[in-house]
Design a protein around this motif. Sequence first.
Motif, mmCIF file in Angstrom:
data_model
loop_
_atom_site.group_PDB
_atom_site.id
_atom_site.type_symbol
_atom_site.label_atom_id
_atom_site.label_comp_id
_atom_site.label_asym_id
_atom_site.label_seq_id
_atom_site.Cartn_x
_atom_site.Cartn_y
_atom_site.Cartn_z
ATOM 1 N N SER A 65 -1.604 6.208 12.876
ATOM 2 C CA SER A 65 -2.915 6.513 13.445
ATOM 3 C C SER A 65 -4.016 6.037 12.503
ATOM 4 C CB SER A 65 -3.072 8.020 13.677
ATOM 5 O OG SER A 65 -3.183 8.712 12.445
ATOM 6 N N GLU A 66 -5.175 5.743 13.102
ATOM 7 C CA GLU A 66 -6.328 5.358 12.293
ATOM 8 C C GLU A 66 -6.785 6.527 11.425
ATOM 9 O OE1 GLU A 66 -8.940 2.759 10.632
ATOM 10 O OE2 GLU A 66 -7.232 2.383 11.958
ATOM 11 N N ARG A 67 -6.598 7.734 11.915
ATOM 12 C CA ARG A 67 -6.959 8.922 11.138
ATOM 13 C C ARG A 67 -6.178 8.971 9.833
ATOM 14 N NH1 ARG A 67 -6.895 15.116 13.551
ATOM 15 N NH2 ARG A 67 -7.344 16.197 11.591
ATOM 16 N N GLU A 68 -4.882 8.680 9.899
ATOM 17 C CA GLU A 68 -4.084 8.681 8.674
ATOM 18 C C GLU A 68 -4.497 7.528 7.758
ATOM 19 O OE1 GLU A 68 0.499 8.409 6.947
ATOM 20 O OE2 GLU A 68 0.190 8.455 9.131
ATOM 21 N N ARG A 69 -4.767 6.371 8.335
ATOM 22 C CA ARG A 69 -5.182 5.216 7.529
ATOM 23 C C ARG A 69 -6.454 5.537 6.738
ATOM 24 N NH1 ARG A 69 -3.231 0.458 8.081
ATOM 25 N NH2 ARG A 69 -2.501 0.977 10.190
ATOM 26 N N VAL A 70 -7.412 6.157 7.402
ATOM 27 C CA VAL A 70 -8.662 6.538 6.742
ATOM 28 C C VAL A 70 -8.397 7.525 5.612
ATOM 29 C CG1 VAL A 70 -10.844 7.788 7.093
ATOM 30 C CG2 VAL A 70 -10.124 6.037 8.743
ATOM 31 N N ALA A 71 -7.474 8.466 5.839
ATOM 32 C CA ALA A 71 -7.151 9.465 4.813
ATOM 33 C C ALA A 71 -6.513 8.807 3.590
ATOM 34 C CB ALA A 71 -6.231 10.530 5.395
ATOM 35 N N TRP A 72 -5.653 7.823 3.815
ATOM 36 C CA TRP A 72 -5.047 7.091 2.694
ATOM 37 C C TRP A 72 -6.105 6.293 1.930
ATOM 38 C CZ3 TRP A 72 -0.725 7.713 0.233
ATOM 39 C CH2 TRP A 72 0.380 8.267 0.868
ATOM 40 N N HIS A 73 -6.984 5.630 2.663
ATOM 41 C CA HIS A 73 -8.062 4.883 2.013
ATOM 42 C C HIS A 73 -8.906 5.803 1.132
ATOM 43 C CE1 HIS A 73 -8.072 1.444 5.235
ATOM 44 N NE2 HIS A 73 -7.210 1.214 4.257
ATOM 45 N N ALA A 74 -9.180 6.996 1.627
ATOM 46 C CA ALA A 74 -9.996 7.944 0.867
ATOM 47 C C ALA A 74 -9.288 8.377 -0.413
ATOM 48 C CB ALA A 74 -10.327 9.161 1.734
ATOM 49 N N LEU A 75 -7.986 8.651 -0.337
ATOM 50 C CA LEU A 75 -7.224 9.052 -1.524
ATOM 51 C C LEU A 75 -7.225 7.946 -2.569
ATOM 52 C CD1 LEU A 75 -5.224 10.991 -2.994
ATOM 53 C CD2 LEU A 75 -3.386 9.746 -1.824
ATOM 54 N N HIS A 79 -9.433 7.823 -6.491
ATOM 55 C CA HIS A 79 -8.836 7.707 -7.821
ATOM 56 C C HIS A 79 -9.014 6.332 -8.452
ATOM 57 C CE1 HIS A 79 -7.045 11.664 -7.877
ATOM 58 N NE2 HIS A 79 -6.648 11.486 -6.628
ATOM 59 N N LEU A 80 -9.015 5.288 -7.654
ATOM 60 C CA LEU A 80 -9.018 3.932 -8.203
ATOM 61 C C LEU A 80 -10.350 3.216 -8.038
ATOM 62 C CD1 LEU A 80 -5.480 2.727 -7.053
ATOM 63 C CD2 LEU A 80 -6.130 3.878 -9.189
ATOM 64 N N GLY A 81 -11.249 3.759 -7.229
ATOM 65 C CA GLY A 81 -12.524 3.105 -7.022
ATOM 66 C C GLY A 81 -12.395 1.901 -6.097
ATOM 67 N N PRO A 82 -13.469 1.116 -5.967
ATOM 68 C CA PRO A 82 -13.450 -0.036 -5.056
ATOM 69 C C PRO A 82 -12.529 -1.147 -5.556
ATOM 70 C CG PRO A 82 -15.465 -0.019 -6.354
ATOM 71 C CD PRO A 82 -14.763 1.269 -6.651
ATOM 72 N N GLY A 83 -11.976 -1.895 -4.605
ATOM 73 C CA GLY A 83 -11.101 -3.002 -4.986
ATOM 74 C C GLY A 83 -11.852 -4.095 -5.720
ATOM 75 N N ALA A 84 -12.864 -4.636 -5.068
ATOM 76 C CA ALA A 84 -13.763 -5.629 -5.678
ATOM 77 C C ALA A 84 -13.003 -6.762 -6.364
ATOM 78 C CB ALA A 84 -14.690 -4.939 -6.681
ATOM 79 N N GLY A 85 -11.889 -7.174 -5.765
ATOM 80 C CA GLY A 85 -11.133 -8.295 -6.313
ATOM 81 C C GLY A 85 -10.283 -7.961 -7.516
ATOM 82 N N LEU A 133 -2.782 -1.185 2.596
ATOM 83 C CA LEU A 133 -3.912 -0.272 2.391
ATOM 84 C C LEU A 133 -4.778 -0.742 1.232
ATOM 85 C CD1 LEU A 133 -2.108 3.176 2.788
ATOM 86 C CD2 LEU A 133 -3.770 2.192 4.375
ATOM 87 N N MET A 134 -4.137 -1.184 0.154
ATOM 88 C CA MET A 134 -4.873 -1.697 -1.001
ATOM 89 C C MET A 134 -5.618 -2.981 -0.638
ATOM 90 S SD MET A 134 -4.205 0.486 -3.472
ATOM 91 C CE MET A 134 -4.496 -0.344 -5.037
ATOM 92 N N HIS A 135 -4.975 -3.830 0.130
ATOM 93 C CA HIS A 135 -5.604 -5.075 0.581
ATOM 94 C C HIS A 135 -6.825 -4.772 1.446
ATOM 95 C CE1 HIS A 135 -6.033 -8.739 3.109
ATOM 96 N NE2 HIS A 135 -5.717 -9.364 1.993
ATOM 97 N N ASP A 136 -6.726 -3.761 2.304
ATOM 98 C CA ASP A 136 -7.869 -3.339 3.118
ATOM 99 C C ASP A 136 -9.087 -3.041 2.256
ATOM 100 O OD1 ASP A 136 -6.202 -3.383 5.350
ATOM 101 O OD2 ASP A 136 -5.944 -1.202 5.412
ATOM 102 N N LEU A 137 -8.824 -2.491 1.060
ATOM 103 C CA LEU A 137 -9.892 -2.036 0.166
ATOM 104 C C LEU A 137 -10.341 -3.120 -0.806
ATOM 105 C CD1 LEU A 137 -8.469 1.528 -0.538
ATOM 106 C CD2 LEU A 137 -10.419 0.947 0.924
ATOM 107 N N ALA A 138 -9.907 -4.356 -0.562
ATOM 108 C CA ALA A 138 -10.353 -5.536 -1.315
ATOM 109 C C ALA A 138 -9.746 -5.642 -2.709
ATOM 110 C CB ALA A 138 -11.885 -5.596 -1.395
ATOM 111 N N PHE A 139 -8.580 -5.058 -2.915
ATOM 112 C CA PHE A 139 -7.805 -5.356 -4.116
ATOM 113 C C PHE A 139 -7.040 -6.656 -3.886
ATOM 114 C CE2 PHE A 139 -8.345 -0.767 -4.557
ATOM 115 C CZ PHE A 139 -8.568 -0.619 -5.924
ATOM 116 N N VAL A 140 -6.756 -7.366 -4.972
ATOM 117 C CA VAL A 140 -5.855 -8.522 -4.922
ATOM 118 C C VAL A 140 -4.467 -7.979 -5.242
ATOM 119 C CG1 VAL A 140 -5.258 -10.743 -5.946
ATOM 120 C CG2 VAL A 140 -7.658 -10.132 -5.588
ATOM 121 N N VAL A 141 -3.579 -7.981 -4.256
ATOM 122 C CA VAL A 141 -2.376 -7.152 -4.313
ATOM 123 C C VAL A 141 -1.109 -7.963 -4.545
ATOM 124 C CG1 VAL A 141 -1.026 -5.396 -3.102
ATOM 125 C CG2 VAL A 141 -3.504 -5.554 -2.713
ATOM 126 N N THR A 142 -0.271 -7.437 -5.445
ATOM 127 C CA THR A 142 1.120 -7.863 -5.588
ATOM 128 C C THR A 142 1.994 -6.686 -5.195
ATOM 129 O OG1 THR A 142 0.703 -9.459 -7.363
ATOM 130 C CG2 THR A 142 2.932 -8.574 -7.193
#
Length: 262
Positions: free
Chosen positions: A34-44, A48-54, A70-79
């Motif tokens: 659900s989008e509700r769960e996705r939003v909750a994960w993004h908030a968590l 703790h980690l702040g904005p991805g910002a590359g 989820l990390m990619h959604d938040l603009a982290f460069v993910v491995t």
Amino acid sequence: MTAHANYSLRDEIRDYWSDRAETFDLQVGHEIFSERERVAWHALISRHLGPGAGRAALDLACGTGVISHLMHDLAFVVTGLDWSEAMLAKARAKAQKRGADIRFILRDAERTLEDRASYDVIVTRHLVWTLVDPKTAFAEWFSLLKPGGKLLIIDGDFVSRNWAMGLRELWEKLTAGKSRVSDNDGASMARRHQSILARIYFSGGARAEEIARLLAEAGLEQPVVDWKLGAIHRAQSRQMSWPKALERVTQHRFAICATKPQ
């Protein structure tokens, strides 16, 4: 005989999760429904980690890539790192479908072979409770973080029994034969799980206080335990039977964030 003698506990763990890969995303708490769960994960994660910002992020034991995305959604460069090729195949297929430029690699989370001080953040979900040697793993993760980098662990004690677990098991017996989605049915898989569980470090259950202590021993500063996972659990509960939802909210589940010194 020689091949069997060289078949380690780590090999067993890898093969167990590989065999679960095909149905892994059918279970609530693995994939997001659900989008509700996705939003909750993004908030968590953001809390703790702040904005991805590359910034460079490593998702350890990424499985089918849920947290990586989820990390990619938040603009982290993910491995995303996992040692099950079956899991990674699922993760890569998702990335291709979504057009997400996530790097997925086949490695052992306790011996990653990644460059030292190369990540701004590291995240793990439901990995620590399965570790064979958490002290070695935490030292490895410490070395991968840049100075000031953060480690976020989302995990829990999925071993210790409580009244809600007993209620859920009773309900499942009473409703046996009715249709329900599950990815861990079968006596053979259950026996494999129990055999592995008996030999891992947290065989008695992963507790937040013990993990925080081990993180501090590894040199990480200010391990903060976050119990506020209710928004995630409430979203998940909408996709579960009521006994399973009750068990989830009464379990010892937590997030821990710790920082590498500057």
